[in-house]
Scaffold this active site. Structure first.
Site, short mmCIF file in Angstrom:
data_model
loop_
_atom_site.label_atom_id
_atom_site.label_comp_id
_atom_site.label_asym_id
_atom_site.label_seq_id
_atom_site.Cartn_x
_atom_site.Cartn_y
_atom_site.Cartn_z
N PHE A 17 43.46 -10.75 -40.21
CA PHE A 17 42.88 -11.98 -40.74
C PHE A 17 42.94 -12.02 -42.27
O PHE A 17 43.28 -13.03 -42.86
CB PHE A 17 41.44 -12.12 -40.27
CG PHE A 17 41.34 -12.52 -38.83
CD1 PHE A 17 41.59 -13.82 -38.44
CD2 PHE A 17 41.02 -11.59 -37.85
CE1 PHE A 17 41.52 -14.20 -37.11
CE2 PHE A 17 40.95 -11.95 -36.52
CZ PHE A 17 41.19 -13.25 -36.15
N GLU A 175 30.61 -9.04 -24.23
CA GLU A 175 31.73 -9.79 -23.63
C GLU A 175 32.38 -9.00 -22.50
O GLU A 175 32.66 -9.52 -21.42
CB GLU A 175 32.82 -10.04 -24.68
CG GLU A 175 32.51 -11.10 -25.68
CD GLU A 175 33.41 -11.04 -26.91
OE1 GLU A 175 34.20 -10.09 -27.06
OE2 GLU A 175 33.31 -11.95 -27.74
C1 LIG Z 1 37.43 -6.59 -29.81
C2 LIG Z 1 37.03 -7.29 -31.09
C3 LIG Z 1 36.36 -8.50 -31.01
C4 LIG Z 1 35.98 -9.16 -32.18
N1 LIG Z 1 35.34 -10.36 -32.06
C5 LIG Z 1 35.04 -11.05 -33.19
C6 LIG Z 1 34.46 -12.34 -33.09
O1 LIG Z 1 34.19 -12.85 -31.98
N2 LIG Z 1 34.21 -13.02 -34.25
C7 LIG Z 1 34.51 -12.48 -35.47
O2 LIG Z 1 34.31 -13.14 -36.49
N3 LIG Z 1 35.04 -11.27 -35.59
C8 LIG Z 1 35.32 -10.53 -34.48
N4 LIG Z 1 35.87 -9.28 -34.59
C9 LIG Z 1 36.05 -8.69 -35.93
C10 LIG Z 1 37.28 -9.23 -36.60
O3 LIG Z 1 38.38 -9.21 -35.71
C11 LIG Z 1 37.55 -8.40 -37.84
O4 LIG Z 1 36.44 -8.53 -38.71
C12 LIG Z 1 38.81 -8.85 -38.55
O5 LIG Z 1 39.93 -8.66 -37.70
C13 LIG Z 1 39.02 -8.07 -39.85
O6 LIG Z 1 40.20 -8.49 -40.45
P1 LIG Z 1 41.07 -7.49 -41.31
O7 LIG Z 1 42.17 -8.30 -41.88
O8 LIG Z 1 40.21 -6.71 -42.20
O9 LIG Z 1 41.64 -6.44 -40.26
P2 LIG Z 1 42.50 -6.64 -38.95
O10 LIG Z 1 42.45 -8.04 -38.48
O11 LIG Z 1 42.10 -5.56 -38.04
O12 LIG Z 1 43.99 -6.39 -39.45
C14 LIG Z 1 44.43 -5.15 -39.92
C15 LIG Z 1 45.95 -5.16 -39.87
O13 LIG Z 1 46.43 -4.04 -40.59
C16 LIG Z 1 47.44 -3.40 -39.85
N5 LIG Z 1 47.42 -2.01 -40.28
C17 LIG Z 1 46.41 -1.13 -40.15
N6 LIG Z 1 46.72 0.05 -40.73
C18 LIG Z 1 47.97 -0.10 -41.23
C19 LIG Z 1 48.85 0.77 -41.93
N7 LIG Z 1 48.49 2.02 -42.25
N8 LIG Z 1 50.06 0.31 -42.27
C20 LIG Z 1 50.45 -0.95 -41.96
N9 LIG Z 1 49.64 -1.81 -41.29
C21 LIG Z 1 48.43 -1.39 -40.95
C22 LIG Z 1 47.08 -3.64 -38.41
O14 LIG Z 1 48.21 -3.55 -37.58
C23 LIG Z 1 46.50 -5.05 -38.47
O15 LIG Z 1 47.50 -6.03 -38.27
C24 LIG Z 1 36.27 -8.59 -33.43
C25 LIG Z 1 36.94 -7.37 -33.51
C26 LIG Z 1 37.33 -6.73 -32.34
C27 LIG Z 1 38.07 -5.42 -32.43
#
Ligand SMILES: Cc1cc2nc3c(=O)[nH]c(=O)nc-3n(C[C@H](O)[C@H](O)[C@H](O)COP(=O)(O)OP(=O)(O)OC[C@H]3O[C@@H](n4cnc5c(N)ncnc54)[C@H](O)[C@@H]3O)c2cc1C
Length: 449
Positions: A17, A175
């Site tokens: 995200f 869920e």
């Molecule tokens: C099962 C589940 C249900 C959820 N439900 C909700 C909800 O209902 N509502 C809500 O608001 N939030 C929800 N969340 C939380 C929300 O999904 C996270 O807060 C959000 O995804 C965080 O975004 P981010 O960009 O920090 O990380 P992420 O979306 O996790 O993205 C991280 C990205 O980095 C990549 N990555 C990681 N390490 C490396 C690396 N070393 N090298 C290259 N790429 C890498 C991964 O492949 C991924 O694409 C949920 C989370 C989970 C796991």
């Protein structure tokens, strides 16, 4: 054609995200972006439990990164790399990939998210997988569906195969538990000859004294009542002390003797830990990490002494800085990651113009949690009207439309809408395909079956 050699090089790690939003927000900036993700897809994690419980197929909640960003790629400003970043060298301003390649940057945005945390008991992971990636969802789906198959085949082990434990009463645990109860009571009830799937026990185990602790207590109570109506046994005040192939041991508040639950299928939804890239950033910049390994960022999301590095999303221990009032911690949710992505992109452009970076301010629109069919709770902040609390069917309809709205791509929205409508009328879950994992991947189900 502009000379890309003169454009500032921006590397973005992670296309979840936060990373996707930052990339989109920089689309028109005069920078050269390299976006690196270890998967080829952006994943809508809030609906991952639907894949784990066979309600949706994987393509309904994920989309290829190249396709989402095809216009930016065609405009010659974006390179997408399918690779894992293994280390960061802040002194040389490079990230190191899994094949040893080094990618140089002038500005770095790290958005690598979080992973499962087992409170120092990583050995529990093989018996109680968590839910974070599509691979995790396939693994859980296999375990849940195969548990019923084992129960049909092994009369002497029926009870333990028909007992499902979900550890952690946050949104994901709630869920998973609600939907697993639905599968047992409705989806499968007339498909087995020797077992009655409706006799399955789904037990939700939570260490605190209520489920959905981030929501107000009255919504927690209503969520628990809805779970119990769906047939879930809710055990609060119950701290898990051991997990093995045969089940879960826990310490129950006010009881001396440990409590043991024999369950062959255990789902972990209790703890998260930051991506290991947090430790890499600590090693190369000396930045502080919090207890979950998240990077303690400055008010503008930068790293102290390294304003060229910003950390966003679940990997950041960030604070929201309201115009008046004390800073407050930013929650690990998708709207926060998206807002941080946009903010990091805006600050980067401010720096390029020689302007000071601005502190991050999180706008909280509320919280939602679904429990199962026609069951959900919601706390929503409406402009002018203030806070609205919903429960049951209205909350579920609201949850459904919010999630469809935020899904990437028209095709995905349509697929999910059709699948949910079908499931609503028939109670069926069409993605009930077991794809065998290699034997080592599901040890607790292989033992003694
Ligand atoms: C099962 C589940 C249900 C959820 N439900 C909700 C909800 O209902 N509502 C809500 O608001 N939030 C929800 N969340 C939380 C929300 O999904 C996270 O807060 C959000 O995804 C965080 O975004 P981010 O960009 O920090 O990380 P992420 O979306 O996790 O993205 C991280 C990205 O980095 C990549 N990555 C990681 N390490 C490396 C690396 N070393 N090298 C290259 N790429 C890498 C991964 O492949 C991924 O694409 C949920 C989370 C989970 C796991």
């Amino acid at each position: 054609m502009p000379d890309i050699a003169h454009r500032p090089r921006v590397v973005i790690v992670g296309c979840g995200f936060g990373g996707l939003e930052a990339t989109r927000a920089l689309a028109r900036a005069d920078v050269d972006i390299t976006l690196i993700d270890r998967t080829n897809h952006h994943l809508f994690q809030p609906l991952l439990y639907q894949v784990a419980t066979a309600g949706l197929a994987a393509p309904a909640i994920s989309a290829p990164i190249r396709h989402i960003l095809r216009r930016q790629i065609a405009a010659g400003r974006l390179t997408v790399l399918l690779a894992e970043v293994q280390d960061i060298d802040a002194a040389r301003r490079q990230v190191r990939l899994d094949d040893g390649t080094r990618v140089p940057y002038d500005h770095l945005i790290v958005a690598a998210g979080a992973t499962h945390g087992y409170f120092g008991h990583d050995e529990w992971a093989r018996h109680a997988p968590g839910l974070k990636t599509l691979a995790d969802a396939f693994e859980l789906r296999n375990r849940v569906l195969k548990a019923f198959e084992h129960a049909e085949r092994h009369p002497g082990q029926r009870e333990e195969w028909l007992t499902f434990a979900v550890i952690g009463g946050g949104p994901t645990g709630v869920e998973m538990a609600g939907t697993m109860a639905e599968i047992a009571h409705h989806t499968l009830h007339d498909e087995f000859r020797h077992i009655d799937s409706r006799q399955a026990r789904v037990v939700l185990i939570e260490g605190a004294d209520r489920v959905l602790g981030a929501l107000p207590p009255d919504l927690s109570r209503r969520a628990q009542a809805q779970l119990e109506r769906l047939g879930v046994e809710v055990r609060t005040g119950c701290r898990v002390t051991h997990v093995d192939a045969q089940g879960v041991t826990a310490q129950v508040q006010g009881q001396e003797a440990p409590w043991r639950l024999h369950a062959r299928t255990v789902v972990w939804a209790a703890g998260v830990a930051a991506s290991p890239l947090g430790r890499a950033l600590h090693a190369t910049t000396g930045v502080a990490l919090d207890r979950a390994g998240r990077v303690v960022v400055e008010p503008d999301l930068g790293i102290a002494g390294h304003p060229e590095i910003q950390v966003i999303g679940d990997l950041a221990a960030a604070k929201s800085h309201p115009r008046d009032g004390e800073p407050t911690p930013v929650p690990g949710v998708s709207p926060a990651a998206k807002q941080m992505g946009r903010h990091a992109a805006a600050n980067l452009q401010r720096r390029l113009r020689g302007e000071p970076a601005q502190p991050f301010r999180y706008v909280d629109y509320g919280s939602l949690a679904t429990i199962g069919r026609k069951a959900a709770v919601a706390q929503v902040e409406l402009p002018l009207l203030g806070e609205l609390r919903l429960s049951g069917y209205p909350a579920w309809v609201f949850w459904l439309f919010v999630h469809i709205y935020f899904l990437i791509g028209f095709r995905n929205r349509l697929m999910v809408l059709v699948d949910w409508a079908w499931a609503y009328w028939t109670f069926q879950r069409h993605a009930r395909v077991v794809v065998e994992a290699p034997p080592a991947a599901s040890p607790s189900q292989e033992d003694g079956s």
